[in-house]
Design a protein around this motif. Sequence first.
Motif, short mmCIF file in Angstrom:
data_model
loop_
_atom_site.label_atom_id
_atom_site.label_comp_id
_atom_site.label_asym_id
_atom_site.label_seq_id
_atom_site.Cartn_x
_atom_site.Cartn_y
_atom_site.Cartn_z
N PRO A 99 -4.38 8.39 -6.48
CA PRO A 99 -3.64 7.22 -6.97
C PRO A 99 -2.79 6.60 -5.87
O PRO A 99 -2.33 7.29 -4.97
CB PRO A 99 -2.75 7.80 -8.06
N THR A 100 -2.61 5.30 -5.96
CA THR A 100 -1.62 4.64 -5.10
C THR A 100 -0.31 4.53 -5.87
O THR A 100 -0.27 4.76 -7.08
CB THR A 100 -2.07 3.22 -4.70
N TRP A 101 0.72 4.15 -5.15
CA TRP A 101 2.01 3.91 -5.79
C TRP A 101 2.11 2.42 -6.12
O TRP A 101 2.94 1.71 -5.59
CB TRP A 101 3.15 4.39 -4.90
N PHE A 102 1.19 1.97 -7.01
CA PHE A 102 1.14 0.56 -7.41
C PHE A 102 1.08 -0.33 -6.18
O PHE A 102 1.89 -1.23 -6.00
CB PHE A 102 2.33 0.21 -8.30
N MET A 103 0.07 -0.08 -5.36
CA MET A 103 -0.13 -0.85 -4.14
C MET A 103 -0.53 -2.28 -4.48
O MET A 103 -1.32 -2.52 -5.39
CB MET A 103 -1.22 -0.16 -3.32
N ASN A 104 0.02 -3.24 -3.75
CA ASN A 104 -0.27 -4.65 -3.97
C ASN A 104 -0.89 -5.25 -2.71
O ASN A 104 -2.06 -5.09 -2.46
CB ASN A 104 1.00 -5.38 -4.40
N GLY A 105 -0.12 -5.95 -1.88
CA GLY A 105 -0.66 -6.60 -0.70
C GLY A 105 -1.07 -5.62 0.38
O GLY A 105 -0.52 -4.52 0.51
N ASN A 106 -2.07 -6.04 1.18
CA ASN A 106 -2.58 -5.24 2.30
C ASN A 106 -2.83 -6.15 3.50
O ASN A 106 -3.10 -7.34 3.33
CB ASN A 106 -3.88 -4.54 1.92
N ALA A 107 -2.75 -5.58 4.69
CA ALA A 107 -3.03 -6.35 5.91
C ALA A 107 -3.54 -5.40 6.99
O ALA A 107 -3.19 -4.22 7.01
CB ALA A 107 -1.78 -7.08 6.40
N ILE A 108 -4.39 -5.94 7.87
CA ILE A 108 -4.95 -5.16 8.97
C ILE A 108 -4.25 -5.55 10.26
O ILE A 108 -4.16 -6.73 10.60
CB ILE A 108 -6.47 -5.42 9.11
N ALA A 109 -3.78 -4.57 11.01
CA ALA A 109 -3.13 -4.80 12.30
C ALA A 109 -4.15 -4.79 13.43
O ALA A 109 -5.30 -4.38 13.25
CB ALA A 109 -2.04 -3.76 12.54
N GLY A 110 -3.72 -5.21 14.61
CA GLY A 110 -4.62 -5.28 15.74
C GLY A 110 -5.19 -3.94 16.16
O GLY A 110 -6.29 -3.87 16.72
#
Length: 333
Positions: A99-110
């Motif tokens: 389970p996640t902790w109610f994960m919402n936004g995500n982004a990929i770094a360089g």
Amino acid sequence: MDQPYSDGHAPDLLPGRLLRRPGGIAQDESFEGVQILDSTLAYQISSEAPMLVLHEGAIHVEGPVWQASHRRLLFSDVPNRRLNAWYEDDGRVETVLEPTWFMNGNAIAGDGSVWHCEHGRRCISRSDADISGVPVPIVTHFEGKRLNSPNDVAVAPDGAIWFTDPIFGIAMPSQGALARPALDHRSVYRFDPETSALARVADFEQPNGVALSPEGGVLYVSDTSVSLGEVPGFKAGSRREVFRLCADHEGKWGAPTRFCRTDKGYPDGFKVDQRGWLWASAGDGVHIYSEAGEPLGHIPLDATVSNLCFGGSDHRRLFIAASTRVLAIDLKA
């Protein structure tokens, strides 16, 4: 005999990862086509482009981001507490973190790492590119006080991590857990992973989506305080706008100015393409705006869109998080 996992469950009792079997992609036959309001948009997308259905059956899809290193689209199913992935090679969908902790936004770094917004742990966390193990909390407090519930995140060209911090995740049990805010402001922040410096850049009623221009000198933030009217015990605010902030030659950010406003629903999440156009979510699909804020077109959908992103191996696909489904439409360029 199977040894129980640390949570006490035997391996053969744990859920599987597969959510969609490999196979072809269906089209949404109810889609009536793209509405072109400005001829310049016709060079980027066809009015007759089909709407593709990549995944169905989620509760609330959010935070789509294209992970080129794995040729997959990562996306959150917030109430289901899952981070899922759609794979370009065969169309399968798997859970990569549960389970996640109610994960919402995500982004990929360089460097390939994945940055997450967590409502439950009220933090910005980080995973390695393979998303192995529990994400590591990185930003948890501002000036000694716990964050509200980080919602959306973006990585700037200089590697800085930008994120919004409204109260939605601590006001809605389906999105997190009820709690009193420790901070007396709702803000957008810039975090420097190299120095761990955290700067409060601007305050809003309820900041939601965040994105930057290709060169990083223009910041877009949506304020969707109107959506608090959907939460029992709260009153709707007045805002359903995207605001724009510009940096000067010294890197100092000016005051927010209104960029656009949606008539139906609110601009939850959005992205800026290489032309500087803003592609924004709304209650009736996706709206496209020029760099000057002029409406260029509309991708009408019969579902509320929460967020979107560009991706695919040729970077010519628009992925759309539309309520319970993940959709996609291909661009010309």
